[in-house]
Design a protein around this motif. Structure first.
Motif, mmCIF file in Angstrom:
data_model
loop_
_atom_site.group_PDB
_atom_site.id
_atom_site.type_symbol
_atom_site.label_atom_id
_atom_site.label_comp_id
_atom_site.label_asym_id
_atom_site.label_seq_id
_atom_site.Cartn_x
_atom_site.Cartn_y
_atom_site.Cartn_z
ATOM 1 N N PRO A 71 0.822 -1.217 0.000
ATOM 2 C CA PRO A 71 0.000 0.000 0.000
ATOM 3 C C PRO A 71 0.856 1.268 0.000
ATOM 4 O O PRO A 71 1.919 1.306 0.614
ATOM 5 C CB PRO A 71 -0.788 -0.105 1.314
ATOM 6 N N THR A 75 -0.110 2.441 -6.354
ATOM 7 C CA THR A 75 -1.156 1.561 -6.888
ATOM 8 C C THR A 75 -2.164 2.326 -7.755
ATOM 9 O O THR A 75 -2.491 1.904 -8.869
ATOM 10 C CB THR A 75 -1.929 0.902 -5.711
ATOM 11 N N THR A 76 -2.646 3.450 -7.226
ATOM 12 C CA THR A 76 -3.678 4.220 -7.917
ATOM 13 C C THR A 76 -3.168 4.667 -9.296
ATOM 14 O O THR A 76 -3.883 4.578 -10.300
ATOM 15 C CB THR A 76 -4.039 5.468 -7.070
ATOM 16 N N TYR A 222 8.504 3.170 -8.371
ATOM 17 C CA TYR A 222 7.732 4.422 -8.449
ATOM 18 C C TYR A 222 8.610 5.607 -8.848
ATOM 19 O O TYR A 222 8.267 6.375 -9.752
ATOM 20 C CB TYR A 222 7.097 4.650 -7.068
ATOM 21 N N LEU A 226 8.340 8.094 -12.115
ATOM 22 C CA LEU A 226 8.187 9.555 -12.005
ATOM 23 C C LEU A 226 9.166 10.274 -12.924
ATOM 24 O O LEU A 226 8.833 11.285 -13.540
ATOM 25 C CB LEU A 226 8.485 10.003 -10.568
ATOM 26 N N CYS A 261 -3.023 10.318 -16.829
ATOM 27 C CA CYS A 261 -2.811 9.573 -15.574
ATOM 28 C C CYS A 261 -1.933 10.323 -14.586
ATOM 29 O O CYS A 261 -1.632 9.797 -13.505
ATOM 30 C CB CYS A 261 -2.182 8.209 -15.863
ATOM 31 N N SER A 262 -1.510 11.522 -14.934
ATOM 32 C CA SER A 262 -0.643 12.261 -14.007
ATOM 33 C C SER A 262 -1.465 12.675 -12.792
ATOM 34 O O SER A 262 -2.687 12.876 -12.891
ATOM 35 C CB SER A 262 -0.059 13.490 -14.692
ATOM 36 N N ARG A 293 -2.168 12.755 -3.089
ATOM 37 C CA ARG A 293 -1.624 13.759 -2.159
ATOM 38 C C ARG A 293 -0.579 14.547 -2.928
ATOM 39 O O ARG A 293 -0.890 15.355 -3.772
ATOM 40 C CB ARG A 293 -1.074 13.069 -0.907
HETATM 41 P P1 A3P Z 1 1.962 10.585 -1.495
HETATM 42 O O1 A3P Z 1 1.123 10.404 -0.276
HETATM 43 O O2 A3P Z 1 3.429 10.489 -1.181
HETATM 44 O O3 A3P Z 1 1.652 11.810 -2.248
HETATM 45 P P2 A3P Z 1 -1.365 4.133 -3.509
HETATM 46 O O4 A3P Z 1 -2.039 4.480 -4.769
HETATM 47 O O5 A3P Z 1 -0.559 2.871 -3.588
HETATM 48 O O6 A3P Z 1 -2.299 4.186 -2.358
HETATM 49 O O7 A3P Z 1 -0.257 5.266 -3.262
HETATM 50 C C1 A3P Z 1 -0.639 6.579 -2.974
HETATM 51 C C2 A3P Z 1 0.535 7.481 -3.294
HETATM 52 O O8 A3P Z 1 0.658 7.603 -4.720
HETATM 53 C C3 A3P Z 1 0.351 8.881 -2.749
HETATM 54 O O9 A3P Z 1 1.661 9.359 -2.478
HETATM 55 C C4 A3P Z 1 -0.294 9.577 -3.934
HETATM 56 O O10 A3P Z 1 -0.206 10.969 -3.902
HETATM 57 C C5 A3P Z 1 0.513 8.975 -5.079
HETATM 58 N N1 A3P Z 1 -0.176 9.059 -6.366
HETATM 59 C C6 A3P Z 1 -1.498 8.887 -6.626
HETATM 60 N N2 A3P Z 1 -1.757 9.076 -7.918
HETATM 61 C C7 A3P Z 1 -0.573 9.362 -8.508
HETATM 62 C C8 A3P Z 1 -0.204 9.678 -9.852
HETATM 63 N N3 A3P Z 1 -1.109 9.739 -10.799
HETATM 64 N N4 A3P Z 1 1.096 9.918 -10.094
HETATM 65 C C9 A3P Z 1 2.021 9.864 -9.113
HETATM 66 N N5 A3P Z 1 1.718 9.580 -7.823
HETATM 67 C C10 A3P Z 1 0.439 9.345 -7.522
#
Ligand code: A3P
Length: 327
Positions: A71, A75-76, A222, A226, A261-262, A293
């Motif tokens: 987690p 993932t998202t 990750y 990025l 997807c950004s 976030r």
């Molecule tokens: P931060 O809290 O460091 O910003 P998951 O999807 O596994 O729950 O992870 C959540 C983390 O991925 C969060 O990190 C979130 O901001 C970041 N995140 C979500 N969507 C993203 C995207 N499209 N690109 C890059 N990071 C993303």
């Protein structure tokens, strides 16, 4: 479809009740379901319930694609990327499903679906199915590990995972005064007491399996995505069997998907704003905005002392020693 929803399974509850519980603290550090230690992994009770049923009942299809992650490791983002890469022939960017659905509504979370009696929904998804799991490799159903299914694994600097998790749990519990302090959270994380923890075993197992079967398990970081999202979007597309054609590349389809997807773009869609847009996941109210976030590398620098960072790095390096994997 309401007819596909069944009563949540309870057949393993007696076993679960005998497992060691998370340490009791004055303020909680998990999201409302106590963590239990199962075969060396800390898991929320309900997730564990879903996992045990899934291990018995899940039937993979040879074309299935699984996104696996610890987690808060991206993932998202990867759900959005894989979904839009696969669906690109049928979805125009202007009316794209990601404009009205959160990525978690496009790609089901297996343990949760099984825990909530919704596994039949997974059965009716047309192939190729994309699903996500936070399970460690050794707890995946045999039907996945013994099959030709593809697994995309994404991992992230554990220091940023920890920070991200702290904020996520905090939002769910209702504010900084409702959750264990960051220092307590850090201590538990270093002991491996964290949802699906310890994180080092989780990462290492998928790493080792990806080295054994590189054509079946794609191991991504990750921070690397990025830095070069277009390169990794192309790699993802090749891996899941739908590479971008030269025409698509010339039309900058890859760049358009990366932009869609950004985090900046997704966060801006109404559906992903904090507030009432809630996904009810096993009695826990999660606003769809909570998944977005900062989306940066290195936010740990604003939360940890140098000493804390070095201690966690040393711990992880020690665990990774000899594996060929570097943080
Ligand atoms: P931060 O809290 O460091 O910003 P998951 O999807 O596994 O729950 O992870 C959540 C983390 O991925 C969060 O990190 C979130 O901001 C970041 N995140 C979500 N969507 C993203 C995207 N499209 N690109 C890059 N990071 C993303």
């Amino acid at each position: 479809n309401i007819h596909l929803i069944e009563k949540p399974p309870q057949e393993h509850d007696a076993l679960i009740a005998t497992l060691p519980l998370e340490p009791v603290y004055e303020r909680p550090f998990s999201i409302g379901h106590p963590l239990r230690l199962y075969k060396g992994v800390w898991m929320g009770e309900k997730i564990l319930r879903g996992t045990l049923v899934m291990q018995q009942c899940f039937k993979s299809r040879p074309t299935d694609i699984f996104l696996a992650s610890f987690p808060k490791s991206g993932t998202t983002w990867l759900k959005a990327m894989i979904f839009s890469i696969l669906a690109r022939a049928n979805c125009s960017l202007d009316t794209h499903p990601l404009r009205s659905l959160n990525p978690h509504q496009c790609v089901p979370f297996m343990e949760v679906e099984f825990a909530t009696g919704r596994s039949k929904i997974i059965e009716v998804i047309p192939s190729p199915r994309v699903m996500n799991t936070h399970l460690p490799y050794f707890l995946l159903p045999d039907s996945i590990t013994d099959s030709s299914c593809l697994i995309v694994y994404v991992w992230r600097d554990p220091k940023d995972v920890l920070v991200s998790m702290w904020y996520f749990v905090q939002k769910i519990l209702g504010g900084p005064d409702k959750i264990a302090t960051f220092d307590q959270f850090y201590e538990f994380f270093c002991q491996g007491v964290d949802t699906f923890g310890p994180i080092w075993n989780h990462i290492l197992e998928y790493w080792e399996e990806s080295r054994r079967r590189p054509e079946k398990i794609l191991f991504l970081k990750y921070e690397n995505i990025l830095q070069e999202p277009v390169k990794y979007a192309k790699q993802l597309a090749r891996f899941i069997g739908c590479p971008f054609s030269e025409t698509e590349e010339n039309q900058r389809v890859v760049e358009q998907i990366v932009e869609l997807c950004s985090i900046k773009k997704l966060k801006d869609f109404d559906v992903n704003k904090d507030g009432d847009r809630v996904m009810s996941s096993m009695d826990v109210r999660i606003s769809k905005g909570y998944f977005f976030r900062k989306g940066e590398a290195g936010d740990w620098k604003s939360h940890m002392t140098q000493e804390m960072a070095e201690r966690l790095d040393t711990l992880i390096k020690e665990k990774f020693k000899g594996s060929g994997l570097q943080i």
